[in-house]
Design a protein around this motif. Structure first.
Motif, PDB file in Angstrom:
ATOM      1  N   UNK B  44       9.750  11.041  -4.769  1.00  0.00           N
ATOM      2  CA  UNK B  44       9.635  10.550  -3.396  1.00  0.00           C
ATOM      3  C   UNK B  44       8.842  11.577  -2.602  1.00  0.00           C
ATOM      4  N   UNK B  49       3.163  12.928  10.314  1.00  0.00           N
ATOM      5  CA  UNK B  49       1.940  12.299  10.821  1.00  0.00           C
ATOM      6  C   UNK B  49       0.875  13.375  11.019  1.00  0.00           C
ATOM      7  N   UNK B  54      -1.052  11.842   5.087  1.00  0.00           N
ATOM      8  CA  UNK B  54      -1.556  10.606   4.483  1.00  0.00           C
ATOM      9  C   UNK B  54      -1.592  10.719   2.965  1.00  0.00           C
ATOM     10  N   UNK B  57      -0.208   8.164   0.525  1.00  0.00           N
ATOM     11  CA  UNK B  57      -0.842   6.840   0.505  1.00  0.00           C
ATOM     12  C   UNK B  57      -1.888   6.757  -0.599  1.00  0.00           C
ATOM     13  N   UNK B  61       3.446   6.819  -5.867  1.00  0.00           N
ATOM     14  CA  UNK B  61       4.716   7.515  -5.687  1.00  0.00           C
ATOM     15  C   UNK B  61       5.568   6.682  -4.728  1.00  0.00           C
ATOM     16  N   UNK B  62       6.876   6.908  -4.735  1.00  0.00           N
ATOM     17  CA  UNK B  62       7.680   6.398  -3.624  1.00  0.00           C
ATOM     18  C   UNK B  62       7.271   7.192  -2.387  1.00  0.00           C
ATOM     19  N   UNK B  63       7.281   6.545  -1.253  1.00  0.00           N
ATOM     20  CA  UNK B  63       6.800   7.233  -0.055  1.00  0.00           C
ATOM     21  C   UNK B  63       7.648   6.889   1.162  1.00  0.00           C
ATOM     22  N   UNK B  64       7.994   7.895   1.905  1.00  0.00           N
ATOM     23  CA  UNK B  64       8.563   7.681   3.237  1.00  0.00           C
ATOM     24  C   UNK B  64       7.647   8.418   4.193  1.00  0.00           C
ATOM     25  N   UNK B  65       6.733   7.690   4.808  1.00  0.00           N
ATOM     26  CA  UNK B  65       5.817   8.296   5.762  1.00  0.00           C
ATOM     27  C   UNK B  65       6.414   8.077   7.150  1.00  0.00           C
ATOM     28  N   UNK B  66       7.137   9.096   7.615  1.00  0.00           N
ATOM     29  CA  UNK B  66       7.903   8.955   8.851  1.00  0.00           C
ATOM     30  C   UNK B  66       7.174   9.435  10.086  1.00  0.00           C
ATOM     31  N   UNK B  67       7.877  10.170  10.922  1.00  0.00           N
ATOM     32  CA  UNK B  67       7.335  10.599  12.210  1.00  0.00           C
ATOM     33  C   UNK B  67       6.712  11.987  12.140  1.00  0.00           C
ATOM     34  N   UNK B  70       8.944  15.239  11.361  1.00  0.00           N
ATOM     35  CA  UNK B  70      10.313  14.967  10.905  1.00  0.00           C
ATOM     36  C   UNK B  70      10.453  14.748   9.405  1.00  0.00           C
ATOM     37  N   UNK B  74      14.218  14.010   6.834  1.00  0.00           N
ATOM     38  CA  UNK B  74      14.227  12.779   6.023  1.00  0.00           C
ATOM     39  C   UNK B  74      14.343  13.159   4.546  1.00  0.00           C
ATOM     40  N   UNK B  78      17.152  12.073   1.791  1.00  0.00           N
ATOM     41  CA  UNK B  78      16.830  11.419   0.521  1.00  0.00           C
ATOM     42  C   UNK B  78      17.490  12.168  -0.631  1.00  0.00           C
TER      43      UNK B  78
END
Ligand SMILES: Cc1ncc(C[n+]2csc(CCOP(=O)(O)OP(=O)(O)O)c2C)c(N)n1
Ligand code: SF4
Ligand SMILES: [Mg+2]
Lengths: 568, 285
Positions: B44, B49, B54, B57, B61-67, B70, B74, B78
């Motif tokens: 993950x 940002x 980026x 993208x 992969x698994x992705x958590x593109x948050x704030x 932050x 996160x 996870x």
């Protein structure tokens, strides 16, 4: 009919909280209904705090202003309560300097405690004294003391028991020499009922909802839920993390939900304000989130230990952009438990943030309640799917809900993005995709609407006046209406505040007058009803000094209102 | 031909300027993952940002593109929910040391077993060239018109001062060594910081490839990673900036210390509360 209101008054550090905790349990166990609520200052030492304990042969669950017996643990705390003292109030304890015309009985609890060895036993002396009035004897109360203090040290338990015994003797002596008594034989079997405060009920409801992670930053009055879950983390698989700030707390929660956990964050207004951007992240990434927002008076730091219902608008409008959310506001123990459980279900199924609005009065008060049904929502399974290699996190569906995969479960990749994204979860600036995704997120509202229960109704079915209230004002209005048996008043209590259902509009059309009762200064529920349902509210009864409504206040206001209404 | 069949993505529109150091970081990460035989479904990547965040993208992969700022909390969540996943938190210097600076300090304290990759270009790329917390004194921008006057943040020194369990710096001009450092970070149990010097060719005309080449050197082979004081003295060198693993120590990770993971690594989603027990507990109230 037995209905006694005892108020214990002392300064911080004198153990009022322990009195409340032990006495209510003993009173209930002995067969009396009870209710306890405290009001306290934001300080650790000194000041003036009080705790009201009601003892009754019928259910009582609200704050009354009346004081039948005022028990003073220290001399200088009296002025704090002078407005609530009536000529009938009996004052006992440290009252030697008082010039009030009441019946006064000087008992130096602190001196008795000092004779046993320390001032810290004062509260046990006081408890023993009161137990004598109820004829709750040593064989009955000692096990409670042993259990409560025994965890800390055996000696402490023994000393407190001695203190309670001496207090008890003082109570018996007092009863023998004075014609004051409030004894009534206990008449109800309450063994199948439970006694909980709001924080406990919320925490237990969270466990029933499958909560296995809590991240929070301490803030009164929300910390109780955190403490409760921490204490239960030994019995259930719950990870507890005190985050560095509220932003971290909610982001940890989101990370946990994303990876298959079921997270709760608990906070108060200031902390919730810090979470706003991440609330919006929950909305955008469609990551579930459950937030307990325990309100206290603002703005800013406000009155940290007092109560208010001032953050409905905050909960409604927090977070930039447009996304669905749910706001629940329990007013009873049963609601706290079942709505917290439901919060997890809704957050999970709809992949949205759910805010549970409580307040200081509710979380800190002890109520006798029906047992809660932990198994009733066992049907609330996890809403996650095993992914395959073609998995797309934001697959467009008819109801807007995309099957939620989690990393590590299946062959697919789970990609979520706070940027506007494609069905696969990747960043996009395609206007058409944007439009579809906005519609998809908002579409979830439609099905969601069907999950929201209509408000509770109580009072006269053929009412002329309709009261509208929410959250913690449930019992105070209920008790007030019981005291006005002839008034043609009905009450709608909202524990599921948002979204609102159009089904409730007929309640308003049937009413000649509608009054909203809220613990805030601007009538936030009234505004919401107007905005969402175009419902007109004739009057508001608002309180915002930091204290909850008393039954008496509601009765007086309703009497006046209905009289004025009939005359005019 | 695809170099990393598991991770490579085709038909993607990469939003980075040609020549940007981010491409090298992307390649180094993929290479490190391949060499360690990690599969996309085990990984993950949590990002914030900016230009750097980026990265997930652009590969599988698994992705958590948050704030912005932050990613670390996160990533922590996870890892807590499923310690069997490899978790990388990735972002820029503004993201991780500015907006998310508080999380940086506290993630180190927790020593959660994640890899923290910071693309340090000493500038805000995505917002078009403002100073970042690591911009050098005198760095001129459209906002810092007379040049930066505040002391730059030294992430390596901070991490060592906070006794982070793995602290490294790489320079993307050397992809091979960057990849090796990332591999070591992945293999490390506990929090691992990899600060990567990454030239931003669009908005940082000072800290260029040439500049980094001249101003960096590798820690000597006899550098003792276990010695925190010498690691710290290396970290505060200014004339020439050392690269490599400054500091590493063995200590139990955050998740290992959690009561629930002492018996098994079963992730949260596979565990269920005993509601019968809850019922009993309630009845006793
Ligand atoms: C809360 C918030 N504040 C500001 C921004 C705007 N913003 C996006 S990226 C960024 C800084 C990017 O710099 P850096 O983190 O160094 O990443 P880079 O683009 O250089 O890789 C800023 C200020 C934002 N997205 N969110
Ligand atoms: S702006 Fe700078 S960091 Fe962003 S892609 Fe271009 S060169 Fe790279
Ligand atoms: Mg940058």
């Amino acid at each position: 009919m037995l209905d006694i209101s005892l108020v214990f008054c002392g300064s911080a550090g004198q153990g009022l909280q322990t009195i409340e905790y032990i006495l209510t349990q003993l009173i209930k166990k002995a067969g009396y209904y009870t209710f306890a609520t405290k009001e306290y200052m934001s300080r650790i030492h000194g000041g003036s705090n009080s705790s009201e304990i009601r003892i009754s042969d019928h259910i009582v669950s609200a704050f009354v202003s009346r004081i039948d017996m005022l028990i003073l643990l220290s001399t200088d705390t009296f002025p704090h309560l002078v407005d609530r003292v009536s000529p009938d109030t009996v004052i006992v304890g440290a009252c030697h300097d008082l010039s009030s015309p009441n019946k006064k009985y000087m008992i130096d609890f602190e001196k008795i405690a000092l004779e046993i060895g320390s001032k810290r036993y004062t509260n046990s002396v006081v408890m023993g004294f009161i137990l004598a009035f109820l004829k709750i004897e040593a064989s009955f109360y000692e096990p409670f003391f042993t259990q409560y203090y025994g965890a800390k040290s055996k000696e402490l338990a023994e000393k407190n028991i001695v203190a309670a015994q001496i207090g008890y003797k003082a109570g018996v002596a007092f009863l023998n020499t004075n014609s004051i008594s409030f004894y009534a034989k206990p008449s109800v079997d309450l063994n199948h009922k439970i006694l909980l405060n709001g924080s406990e009920a919320l925490a237990l409801g969270a466990i029933a909802g499958g909560c296995n992670f809590i991240a929070a930053y301490p803030m009164s009055p929300s910390t109780g839920v955190l403490t409760q879950l921490a204490s239960l983390s030994h019995e259930f698989d719950i990870v507890v993390e005190q985050a560095e700030d509220e932003i971290a707390a909610i982001n940890m929660g989101l990370g946990a939900w994303y990876a298959g956990g079921r997270a709760l964050v608990t906070t108060s207004g200031g902390g919730f304000a810090l979470m706003c951007e991440s609330l919006s992240l929950s909305g955008m990434t469609e990551t579930p989130m459950v937030i307990n927002l325990a309100q206290r008076p603002g703005p800013a730091t406000g009155l940290p230990t007092r109560t208010e219902q001032g953050d409905l608008n905050l909960a409604l409008f927090a977070g930039h952009g447009e996304f669905p959310r749910v706001i629940l506001a329990p007013g009873t123990i049963d609601q706290a438990f079942s709505l917290m459980q439901k919060a997890f279900y809704l957050a999970d199924k709809y992949q949205i943030p759910v805010i549970v609005l409580s307040d200081q009065f509710f979380v800190d008060s002890y109520f006798v309640s029906q047992p809660l049904d932990a198994l009733s929502m066992a049907i609330y399974d996890q809403h996650i799917v095993k992914t395959d290699a073609t998995y797309q996190r934001y697959q467009l569906t008819a109801d807007g809900i995309s099957p939620r995969g989690i990393p590590g479960f299946g062959d697919g990749l789970v990609c979520v993005d706070s940027d506007e994204h494609t069905e696969a979860g990747y960043i996009t600036e395609d206007f058409e995709v944007r439009t579809k995704m906005v519609q998809k997120r908002l579409k979830k509202f439609e099905l969601l609407q069907t999950e929201i229960a209509v408000p509770d109704f109580f009072g006269k079915k053929d009412y002329k006046t309709l009261i509208v209230c929410w959250g913690s004002n449930y019992f105070v209005i209920k008790e007030a209406l019981d005291l006005l048996p002839h008034a043609e008043i009905g009450c709608l209590h909202f524990s599921q505040v948002y979204p609102l259902s159009r089904e409730i509009i007929p309640y308003f059309t049937r009413a000649q007058k509608t009054i909203v009762i809220e613990n805030n200064a601007t009538g936030q529920l009234a505004q919401l009803l107007k905005q969402q349902l175009n419902v007109h509210i004739n009057a508001t009864l608002l309180k915002y000094n930091g204290l909850p409504f008393t039954v008496e206040e509601i009765v007086i206001a309703l009497k006046k209102y209905t009289q004025d209404h009939e005359n005019g | 031909m695809a170099k990393h069949p598991l991770f490579d993505k085709t038909n993607i529109d990469i939003a980075w300027c040609p020549g940007c150091g981010n491409f090298g970081i992307l390649e180094s990460i993929k290479q490190a993952l391949d060499e360690l035989s990690i599969k996309p479904t085990q990984l993950v990547v949590v990002s914030g940002i900016g230009q750097a965040p980026k990265t997930p993208h652009y590969f599988n992969t698994h992705m958590f593109n948050g704030l912005h700022g932050r990613a670390l909390p996160v990533a922590t969540g996870v890892k807590i929910a499923n310690p069997n996943l490899l978790v990388i938190a990735e972002g820029g210097d503004g993201d991780m040391y500015g907006e998310g600076g508080n999380h940086f300090l506290h993630t180190i304290r927790r020593n959660i077993n994640i890899v923290h990759i910071v693309h340090n270009n000493m500038v805000y790329g995505l917002t078009k060239g403002q100073a970042s917390p690591t911009s050098e004194i005198g760095f001129k921008t459209s906002i810092q018109t007379e040049g930066v006057i505040a002391e730059p943040l030294n992430p390596i020194a901070i991490a060592i001062a906070q006794d982070a369990s793995f602290v490294a710096r790489a320079y993307i001009g050397d992809m091979e060594k960057t990849k090796d450092t990332i591999k070591a970070a992945i293999q490390h149990e506990g929090y691992a910081l990899v600060d990567i010097f990454q030239p931003c060719i669009a908005f940082n005309k000072v800290n260029t490839y040439q500049w980094f080449k001249e101003r960096t050197y590798y820690l000597p082979s006899d550098h003792n990673r276990a010695d925190r004081v010498s690691a710290f003295s290396k970290a505060i060198e200014k004339d020439k900036l050392p690269l490599g693993i400054f500091y590493q120590k063995k200590v139990d990770s955050f998740e290992k210390k959690q009561k629930i993971y002492q018996v098994s690594w079963e992730p949260l989603y596979q565990r269920h509360h005993d509601l019968g027990k809850l019922k009993k507990l309630i009845e006793e109230k």
